[in-house]
Design a protein around this motif. Sequence first.
Motif, short mmCIF file in Angstrom:
data_model
loop_
_atom_site.label_atom_id
_atom_site.label_comp_id
_atom_site.label_asym_id
_atom_site.label_seq_id
_atom_site.Cartn_x
_atom_site.Cartn_y
_atom_site.Cartn_z
N LEU A 156 0.84 -1.19 0.00
CA LEU A 156 0.00 0.00 0.00
C LEU A 156 0.88 1.24 0.00
O LEU A 156 1.76 1.38 0.85
CB LEU A 156 -0.91 0.02 1.23
CG LEU A 156 -1.64 1.33 1.55
CD1 LEU A 156 -2.62 1.70 0.46
CD2 LEU A 156 -2.35 1.23 2.91
N VAL A 157 0.66 2.15 -0.94
CA VAL A 157 1.33 3.44 -0.94
C VAL A 157 0.26 4.53 -0.87
O VAL A 157 -0.71 4.51 -1.61
CB VAL A 157 2.23 3.64 -2.18
CG1 VAL A 157 1.47 3.50 -3.49
CG2 VAL A 157 2.94 4.99 -2.11
N ILE A 224 3.67 -0.96 3.83
CA ILE A 224 3.05 0.35 3.57
C ILE A 224 4.14 1.39 3.44
O ILE A 224 5.04 1.46 4.28
CB ILE A 224 2.09 0.76 4.71
CG1 ILE A 224 0.92 -0.22 4.81
CG2 ILE A 224 1.56 2.18 4.49
CD1 ILE A 224 -0.03 0.07 5.97
N LEU A 225 4.06 2.20 2.40
CA LEU A 225 4.94 3.36 2.22
C LEU A 225 4.10 4.60 2.48
O LEU A 225 3.11 4.84 1.78
CB LEU A 225 5.51 3.40 0.80
CG LEU A 225 6.48 4.56 0.51
CD1 LEU A 225 7.76 4.42 1.33
CD2 LEU A 225 6.81 4.62 -0.98
N ARG A 245 5.45 -4.38 7.47
CA ARG A 245 6.48 -3.34 7.59
C ARG A 245 5.89 -1.99 7.17
O ARG A 245 5.35 -1.87 6.06
CB ARG A 245 7.69 -3.65 6.69
CG ARG A 245 8.51 -4.82 7.15
CD ARG A 245 8.00 -6.17 6.65
NE ARG A 245 8.26 -6.39 5.24
CZ ARG A 245 7.70 -7.36 4.51
NH1 ARG A 245 6.79 -8.17 5.06
NH2 ARG A 245 8.01 -7.50 3.24
N LEU A 246 6.01 -1.00 8.06
CA LEU A 246 5.62 0.36 7.76
C LEU A 246 6.90 1.17 7.50
O LEU A 246 7.78 1.23 8.36
CB LEU A 246 4.85 0.98 8.93
CG LEU A 246 4.61 2.50 8.86
CD1 LEU A 246 3.77 2.87 7.64
CD2 LEU A 246 3.94 2.99 10.14
N VAL A 247 6.96 1.79 6.32
CA VAL A 247 8.12 2.60 5.95
C VAL A 247 7.68 4.05 5.84
O VAL A 247 6.84 4.39 5.00
CB VAL A 247 8.75 2.13 4.63
CG1 VAL A 247 10.08 2.86 4.39
CG2 VAL A 247 8.99 0.63 4.65
N GLN A 248 8.25 4.91 6.67
CA GLN A 248 7.86 6.31 6.75
C GLN A 248 8.91 7.18 6.06
O GLN A 248 10.09 7.11 6.39
CB GLN A 248 7.72 6.73 8.21
CG GLN A 248 6.87 7.93 8.43
CD GLN A 248 5.39 7.64 8.23
OE1 GLN A 248 4.89 6.59 8.64
NE2 GLN A 248 4.68 8.57 7.61
N ILE A 249 8.49 7.99 5.07
CA ILE A 249 9.47 8.84 4.37
C ILE A 249 9.14 10.32 4.45
O ILE A 249 9.90 11.15 3.94
CB ILE A 249 9.63 8.42 2.90
CG1 ILE A 249 8.30 8.47 2.15
CG2 ILE A 249 10.28 7.03 2.80
CD1 ILE A 249 8.44 8.31 0.65
N THR A 273 9.94 1.48 10.19
CA THR A 273 11.24 2.01 9.77
C THR A 273 11.01 3.24 8.90
O THR A 273 9.88 3.68 8.70
CB THR A 273 12.06 0.94 9.02
OG1 THR A 273 13.37 1.45 8.73
CG2 THR A 273 11.38 0.52 7.72
N GLY A 274 12.07 3.82 8.42
CA GLY A 274 11.96 5.01 7.57
C GLY A 274 13.34 5.55 7.27
O GLY A 274 14.34 5.07 7.81
N SER A 275 13.40 6.56 6.43
CA SER A 275 14.70 7.13 6.09
C SER A 275 14.51 8.47 5.42
O SER A 275 13.43 8.81 4.94
CB SER A 275 15.48 6.19 5.16
OG SER A 275 14.92 6.20 3.85
#
Length: 340
Positions: A156-157, A224-225, A245-249, A273-275
């Motif tokens: 999901l984005v 998810i992004l 996994r949740l990736v926060q940008i 996570t995120g970056s």
Amino acid sequence: MSALPKTMREKTMREIFFDGAGGPEVIKTREAPVPAPGPGKVLVEVAAAGINRPDCIQRMGLYPPPPGESEVPGLEIAGKIVALGEKVEGLQVGDEICALVGSGGYAEYALADAPLCLPRPKPLSLAEAAAILETFFTVYDNVFSRGALKPGETFLVHGGSSGIGSTAIQLARHFGAKVFTTAGSAEKVEFCKSLGADVALNYREQDFVAEVKALTGKKGVDVILDMVGGPYLQKNLSALAPDGRLVQIAFLQGAKVKDFDFMSVMLKRLTITGSTLRARPLAVKAAIARALREKVWPLLDSGAVKPMLHATFPLEQARAAHELMESSAHLGKIVLLTGT
């Protein structure tokens, strides 16, 4: 000895700068000397520069360039190499490239680190090539490296009609994931579907958590992004499958929330996570560039994926370009053209 050709040593260029921190009204144009490339860098005659949300945040005074980088905004460019610094290998004067830059892209000439220069994909114009690097670097690193999205998983984005979203939809679909996305209008929903999204939800009319649960047999999605943050943080945890996994940008609606419940992180073994990209070491960004060259450039060269270019503006109309970016009315990327 200057690395600039003799004919360019007294040359000036147009560049964009911010006359203080604020809204689009602080965007101005000025004349400046053409910079000379130092060791490991190349000088690019910029044909086009991509516009990204971080540029707007920099304009507001909240995202300064890393130490040593230009105060001129702009994180991605496309154009022709016109001068090489010392110790540059694999590139030549005259090469048409696109490059990720730490800053300085909104100008007629810009410096780029040689390892972050990639060849212009064969089917694309330089304007289209300028719309690749920031979003493709960000999506590839965060979705496939940090998020570890695998073929057969669900993804999901949020903000599927944005530059990041349109890139993520195409790459996730191509690499074998089932793609969900959210968007804010019927037009944007159809745009996302045209890029290959299996499910596109209008977040103004639909509860994306309920819809995702219903469409995945109550399981949720694997990755998810997210660029929204704020109230989406708790909702994203609810929409994730076990071991998700949740990736926060980014945090367009804020990085802080009250009464956040982490229990689902334990119960479902979730990873958060995120970056950020801009301030990361050159070696890290060079490794991402190599992965893109190997895994994604063949797709761009064949036309299997492509940047979605919504609008172009002359360099002097950077203010109008920022106003469009902040309106969120665009579908895909916005690019400045220098006229060179």
